[in-house]
Write an enzyme that holds these catalytic residues in place. Structure first.
Site, PDB file in Angstrom:
ATOM      1  N   CYS A 191      24.809   6.771  -0.779  1.00 13.73           N
ATOM      2  CA  CYS A 191      24.795   5.363  -1.203  1.00 13.73           C
ATOM      3  C   CYS A 191      25.646   4.549  -0.227  1.00 13.73           C
ATOM      4  CB  CYS A 191      25.381   5.187  -2.595  1.00 13.73           C
ATOM      5  SG  CYS A 191      24.185   5.373  -3.904  1.00 13.73           S
ATOM      6  N   VAL A 192      25.131   3.378   0.119  1.00  8.41           N
ATOM      7  CA  VAL A 192      25.903   2.494   0.995  1.00  8.41           C
ATOM      8  C   VAL A 192      26.601   1.423   0.187  1.00  8.41           C
ATOM      9  CG1 VAL A 192      24.640   2.874   3.100  1.00  8.41           C
ATOM     10  CG2 VAL A 192      23.827   1.175   1.489  1.00  8.41           C
TER      11      VAL A 192
END
Length: 104
Positions: free
Chosen positions: A103-104
């Protein structure tokens, strides 16, 4: 490791606000965390959160969106409705788990 207080709960968080100690989480804190990302928890949300926490306890890592869908029986499209925009990240945040890998 930063420490913060939310609704009377003293919690340890990372730089992005994710709990670093999942044992500090409880249902009341989940509602507070949900409100911070614009959500009001329903029974549907709570069922997903329950799966996420059980899966994390069993595997030692936050489930991906695909694993959350498969394991909880909630279709990915429904997860996007329950946790709009970035469901995996929001689910982990509200569940008191680390941000999922990737996840960014």
């Amino acid at each position: 490791m930063p420490v913060t207080t939310l609704a009377g709960h003293t919690i340890h968080v990372d730089d992005e606000g994710f709990l670093t100690d999942p044992s500090e989480w409880d249902d009341e804190l989940a509602s507070v965390l949900a409100a911070q990302v614009g959500l009001t928890l329903t029974d549907e949300h709570r069922a997903v959160l329950e799966f996420l926490r059980a899966d994390f306890h069993q595997r030692g890592e936050t489930p991906t969106l695909r694993r959350a869908s498969a394991g909880s029986g909630v279709p990915v499209k429904e997860l996007f409705r329950l946790f709009p925009q970035k469901p995996a990240k929001k689910m982990a945040y509200v569940a008191g788990l680390p941000k999922p890998v990737g996840c960014v």
